[in-house]
Write a protein that holds these residues in place. Structure first.
Motif, PDB file in Angstrom:
ATOM      1  N   ARG A 275      22.930  12.109 -21.652  1.00 40.86           N
ATOM      2  CA  ARG A 275      22.717  12.127 -20.199  1.00 40.86           C
ATOM      3  C   ARG A 275      23.008  10.780 -19.542  1.00 40.86           C
ATOM      4  N   ARG A 276      22.605   9.679 -20.156  1.00 44.17           N
ATOM      5  CA  ARG A 276      22.818   8.379 -19.506  1.00 44.17           C
ATOM      6  C   ARG A 276      24.304   8.071 -19.377  1.00 44.17           C
ATOM      7  N   ALA A 279      25.925  10.274 -16.635  1.00 38.35           N
ATOM      8  CA  ALA A 279      25.715   9.686 -15.311  1.00 38.35           C
ATOM      9  C   ALA A 279      26.659   8.511 -15.082  1.00 38.35           C
ATOM     10  N   LEU A 280      26.880   7.711 -16.115  1.00 28.17           N
ATOM     11  CA  LEU A 280      27.789   6.572 -16.004  1.00 28.17           C
ATOM     12  C   LEU A 280      29.208   7.041 -15.711  1.00 28.17           C
ATOM     13  N   ALA A 313      23.278  16.625 -13.625  1.00 29.52           N
ATOM     14  CA  ALA A 313      23.827  15.306 -13.299  1.00 29.52           C
ATOM     15  C   ALA A 313      24.454  15.263 -11.912  1.00 29.52           C
TER      16      ALA A 313
END
Length: 344
Positions: A275-276, A279-280, A313
């Motif tokens: 997930r991180r 998002a990036l 997201a």
């Protein structure tokens, strides 16, 4: 439900649930055995309920056949529908309805379990208008990767199949291995003939971060590469494997600049990127491909996992290439020209 249909539905649900391969194969093989019989012989066995004296049909598959032939829903199938036939993820349904295709699926030409036609028909039956066949490239020997000659033969097989399946389109492609120096494991001239090239790293995944960054930058900067596949290489299922480490911000910036899509891999064994990083990539302005990475027909349903993650997201549908028409996709792979309705 006809007896063969019952076997195939069971196999599909087992694939969808990521059940052991030997169990799935038992039902697929039994369906093949019965399909090979002359129609009159199938009818005779259905009338008598005698199936287990056929080689390849055991007690479990024979019971399923006998119950279906008697006009009953097989108990094995009823249990599977109850336990494994429901939604696979929470959310993602609106985006799943917008999908028109899948850029990453495998056949038994490499490490998939089903023929090309079976995968194409399953994609069509799932509501897709197109799908991309992306068997592995030659270096991945454990996956029976395609040599240049075998890939050329596959192109002929896909052309023949498309003549019969129109208007559904099976697009030509490959999941090409990213070598340690960032080059690709297939001839450039042959890659240029393909509709879609997915590039993924499958080996030396524990390279030092600076070297891995250079490796991915070289791959996504290659104009032949359309999609960066399962970008961290992690496994989160029974066989766990940590993420590869690299400068993700630099890689996603390069993807955005060069027009290479980042795959949202929907396999429950991967769910990559995390997930991180999703998002990036979103904030970097990349395009995305929500792909099943299916190795069997039932696994095409896994796309809902990626849809749920993309919706979570906040990724617009227009930035997801698997929501585009085949014509828009092919125009983009050839020119990097976005469809008129895609967000800037």
């Amino acid at each position: 439900m006809e007896p063969i249909e019952a076997l195939e539905r069971i196999a599909f649900l087992l694939e969808r649930a990521d059940a052991p391969v030997y169990r799935i194969r038992a039902f697929r093989n039994a369906a093949a055995v019965l399909s090979a019989l002359p129609p009159a012989e199938r009818e005779r066995r259905a009338a008598t309920g005698r199936f287990t004296d056929l080689k390849g049909i055991g007690s479990t598959t024979g019971k399923v056949l006998a119950e279906a032939a008697a006009g009953r829903t097989p108990g094995y199938l009823a249990d599977l529908e109850r336990d494994s036939g429901g939604p696979l993820a929470e959310g993602g349904t609106a985006l799943r309805a917008a999908l028109r295709g899948d850029c990453h699926l495998h056949s038994d030409w490499s490490d998939g379990g089903s023929p090309i036609e079976a995968m194409a028909l399953a994609a069509r039956d799932a509501g897709h208008r197109w799908a991309v066949l992306t068997d592995h490239s030659p270096r991945l020997r454990i996956a029976h990767g395609l040599t240049a000659d075998r890939l050329r033969s596959q192109l002929d097989a896909v052309a023949e199949l498309n003549a019969r399946l129109a208007p559904f389109r099976l697009l030509t492609g490959i999941e090409c291995d990213i070598l340690p120096d960032g080059s690709l494991d297939q001839d450039d001239d042959l890659l240029d003939r393909l509709d879609v090239v997915v590039a993924s790293a499958h080996s030396e995944l524990r390279m030092a971060a600076p070297a891995f960054t250079r490796r991915l930058l070289a791959a996504v900067g290659n104009p032949l590469v359309d999609v960066l596949g399962h970008c961290t290489g992690r496994l989160i299922g029974d066989r766990k494997r940590p993420e590869s480490t690299y400068d993700a911000a630099a890689v996603f910036a390069a993807c955005a600049e060069g027009g290479t899509a980042v795959e949202i891999n929907s396999s429950p064994q991967r769910l990559d990127p995390p997930r991180r990083l999703l998002a990036l990539a979103r904030d970097a302005g990349t395009l995305f491909a929500i792909d099943s990475d299916a190795h069997a027909p039932g696994q095409l349903d896994w796309q809902i996992h990626g849809c749920a993650r993309a919706e979570e997201a906040g990724i617009p549908a227009g930035r997801i290439i698997t929501t585009w028409s085949a014509d828009d996709l092919l125009a983009w792979t050839a020119t990097r020209r976005l469809p008129s309705d895609a967000p800037a």
